[in-house]
Design a protein around this motif. Structure first.
Motif, PDB file in Angstrom:
ATOM      1  N   TRP A 191       0.831  -1.079   0.021  1.00 43.12           N
ATOM      2  CA  TRP A 191       0.051   0.007   0.019  1.00 43.12           C
ATOM      3  C   TRP A 191       0.822   1.132  -0.095  1.00 43.12           C
ATOM      4  O   TRP A 191       0.490   2.206  -0.766  1.00 43.12           O
ATOM      5  N   LEU A 192       1.970   1.256   0.901  1.00 41.35           N
ATOM      6  CA  LEU A 192       2.756   2.660   1.002  1.00 41.35           C
ATOM      7  C   LEU A 192       3.763   2.508  -0.366  1.00 41.35           C
ATOM      8  O   LEU A 192       3.725   3.729  -0.780  1.00 41.35           O
ATOM      9  N   LEU A 193       3.705   1.621  -1.160  1.00 36.58           N
ATOM     10  CA  LEU A 193       4.518   1.653  -2.323  1.00 36.58           C
ATOM     11  C   LEU A 193       3.610   1.888  -3.578  1.00 36.58           C
ATOM     12  O   LEU A 193       4.063   1.966  -4.727  1.00 36.58           O
ATOM     13  N   GLY A 194       2.295   1.942  -3.394  1.00 45.86           N
ATOM     14  CA  GLY A 194       1.227   1.880  -4.262  1.00 45.86           C
ATOM     15  C   GLY A 194       1.046   0.996  -5.328  1.00 45.86           C
ATOM     16  O   GLY A 194       0.666   1.050  -6.661  1.00 45.86           O
ATOM     17  N   CYS A 195       1.301  -0.135  -4.566  1.00 48.21           N
ATOM     18  CA  CYS A 195       0.873  -1.477  -5.498  1.00 48.21           C
ATOM     19  C   CYS A 195       0.482  -2.599  -4.639  1.00 48.21           C
ATOM     20  O   CYS A 195       0.889  -3.644  -4.710  1.00 48.21           O
ATOM     21  N   PHE A 196      -0.635  -2.091  -3.914  1.00 45.48           N
ATOM     22  CA  PHE A 196      -1.324  -3.097  -3.085  1.00 45.48           C
ATOM     23  C   PHE A 196      -1.752  -4.321  -3.536  1.00 45.48           C
ATOM     24  O   PHE A 196      -1.316  -5.400  -3.131  1.00 45.48           O
ATOM     25  N   TRP A 197      -2.534  -3.999  -4.842  1.00 48.52           N
ATOM     26  CA  TRP A 197      -3.226  -5.607  -5.250  1.00 48.52           C
ATOM     27  C   TRP A 197      -2.300  -6.100  -6.060  1.00 48.52           C
ATOM     28  O   TRP A 197      -2.208  -7.469  -6.009  1.00 48.52           O
ATOM     29  N   THR A 198      -1.103  -5.710  -6.794  1.00 48.44           N
ATOM     30  CA  THR A 198      -0.068  -6.463  -7.269  1.00 48.44           C
ATOM     31  C   THR A 198       0.613  -7.278  -6.237  1.00 48.44           C
ATOM     32  O   THR A 198       1.005  -8.477  -6.369  1.00 48.44           O
ATOM     33  N   THR A 199       0.956  -6.699  -5.231  1.00 50.80           N
ATOM     34  CA  THR A 199       1.533  -7.246  -3.938  1.00 50.80           C
ATOM     35  C   THR A 199       0.837  -8.315  -3.276  1.00 50.80           C
ATOM     36  O   THR A 199       1.468  -9.279  -3.128  1.00 50.80           O
ATOM     37  N   LEU A 200      -0.387  -8.060  -3.347  1.00 46.92           N
ATOM     38  CA  LEU A 200      -1.379  -9.065  -2.800  1.00 46.92           C
ATOM     39  C   LEU A 200      -1.396 -10.394  -3.586  1.00 46.92           C
ATOM     40  O   LEU A 200      -1.477 -11.520  -3.188  1.00 46.92           O
ATOM     41  N   ALA A 201      -1.373  -9.914  -5.037  1.00 43.92           N
ATOM     42  CA  ALA A 201      -1.496 -11.278  -5.866  1.00 43.92           C
ATOM     43  C   ALA A 201       0.014 -12.193  -5.854  1.00 43.92           C
ATOM     44  O   ALA A 201      -0.205 -13.248  -5.780  1.00 43.92           O
ATOM     45  N   VAL A 202       1.096 -11.208  -5.761  1.00 43.23           N
ATOM     46  CA  VAL A 202       2.079 -12.179  -5.404  1.00 43.23           C
ATOM     47  C   VAL A 202       2.102 -13.025  -4.236  1.00 43.23           C
ATOM     48  O   VAL A 202       2.695 -14.062  -3.973  1.00 43.23           O
ATOM     49  N   CYS A 203       1.654 -12.207  -3.100  1.00 45.75           N
ATOM     50  CA  CYS A 203       1.769 -12.984  -1.750  1.00 45.75           C
ATOM     51  C   CYS A 203       0.728 -14.103  -1.965  1.00 45.75           C
ATOM     52  O   CYS A 203       1.160 -15.247  -1.336  1.00 45.75           O
ATOM     53  N   LEU A 204      -0.582 -13.814  -2.283  1.00 45.54           N
ATOM     54  CA  LEU A 204      -1.257 -15.167  -2.212  1.00 45.54           C
ATOM     55  C   LEU A 204      -0.839 -16.043  -3.376  1.00 45.54           C
ATOM     56  O   LEU A 204      -1.108 -17.453  -2.899  1.00 45.54           O
ATOM     57  N   THR A 205      -0.374 -16.034  -4.375  1.00 48.06           N
ATOM     58  CA  THR A 205       0.302 -16.975  -5.167  1.00 48.06           C
ATOM     59  C   THR A 205       1.296 -17.918  -4.613  1.00 48.06           C
ATOM     60  O   THR A 205       1.365 -18.960  -4.416  1.00 48.06           O
ATOM     61  N   ALA A 206       2.340 -17.130  -4.128  1.00 48.72           N
ATOM     62  CA  ALA A 206       3.407 -17.726  -3.448  1.00 48.72           C
ATOM     63  C   ALA A 206       3.081 -18.408  -2.326  1.00 48.72           C
ATOM     64  O   ALA A 206       3.428 -19.666  -2.119  1.00 48.72           O
TER      65      ALA A 206
END
Length: 217
Positions: free
Chosen positions: A50-65
């Motif tokens: 969220w702070l980096l302005g990429c919450f949804w892509t970060t969440l996608a990486v996290c949930l996938t891995a």
């Protein structure tokens, strides 16, 4: 530096109240660390994205891995805290990379990146998964076959989701983030991934050694 050893305090409290043996206390401590570090790590990863302005892509990486890791296993650090800290750095970084680079690709060029990565990851997972650890050993051939089946099935489900988004021409950053999460998890199954885990452990030990040798002020 102040260390908050509340997991050790909680494990000691459980030992006293439940009359646990030292071995059982160690198991309780490890379980508490896994739960607390996983929860705080997930929240911190989301906050970082969220702070980096990429919450949804970060969440996608996290949930996938994380989702794939349930079935594939992978390289482990000797410390749950080290694993958590590594995830807190790598996952938002991968999420940011997806958010920044996805707009640079067309549908075709993104497909030409995602498809080979998917095939290579599938080969790695097919050959190596599941990878167990001393803390979580795989005790039977049947369990190993079941985990491999779920691992492969999860990759195909992921590929179907990416194909749907590509056909629709939507959420290209999410498509790339899903691939980065897959590639990262596949990497942790390899010898290079295990070397990287060992390197982070040794780096942490060297840092702790330097701190321990420093004079107290």
């Amino acid at each position: 530096m102040l260390k908050l050893n509340f997991t050790k305090s909680t494990a000691a409290y459980l030992k006293e109240k439940l009359n646990l043996t030292p071995a059982e206390e160690e198991v309780a401590l490890y379980g508490l660390q896994i739960i607390i570090y996983t929860l705080t790590g997930f929240l911190t990863i989301c906050l970082g994205g969220w702070l980096l302005g990429c919450f949804w892509t970060t969440l996608a990486v996290c949930l996938t891995a994380a989702g794939l890791r349930l079935f594939t296993g992978g390289a482990h650090s000797n410390s749950p805290l080290t694993c958590t800290l590594l995830g807190m750095v790598m996952v938002p970084l991968l999420g940011k990379i997806a958010a920044i680079t996805a707009p640079l690709f067309t549908l075709l060029s993104l497909f030409l990146i995602v498809a080979p990565g998917l095939i290579l990851s599938l080969i790695i997972i097919w050959r190596l998964a599941p990878v167990d650890s001393p803390a979580k050993p795989i005790t039977s051939l049947e369990q190993r076959k079941k985990l491999r089946f779920f691992s492969i099935s999860a990759v195909f489900l992921l590929a179907m989701g990416q194909a749907f988004l590509l056909i629709k021409g939507q959420a290209l950053a999410i498509v790339l983030a899903l691939s980065l999460g897959l590639w990262w998890q596949a990497f942790t199954l390899t010898k290079a991934g295990h070397w990287f885990a060992t390197f982070t452990d040794n780096f942490k030990l060297r840092k702790e050694g330097k701190r321990n040798e420093a004079p107290l002020l």
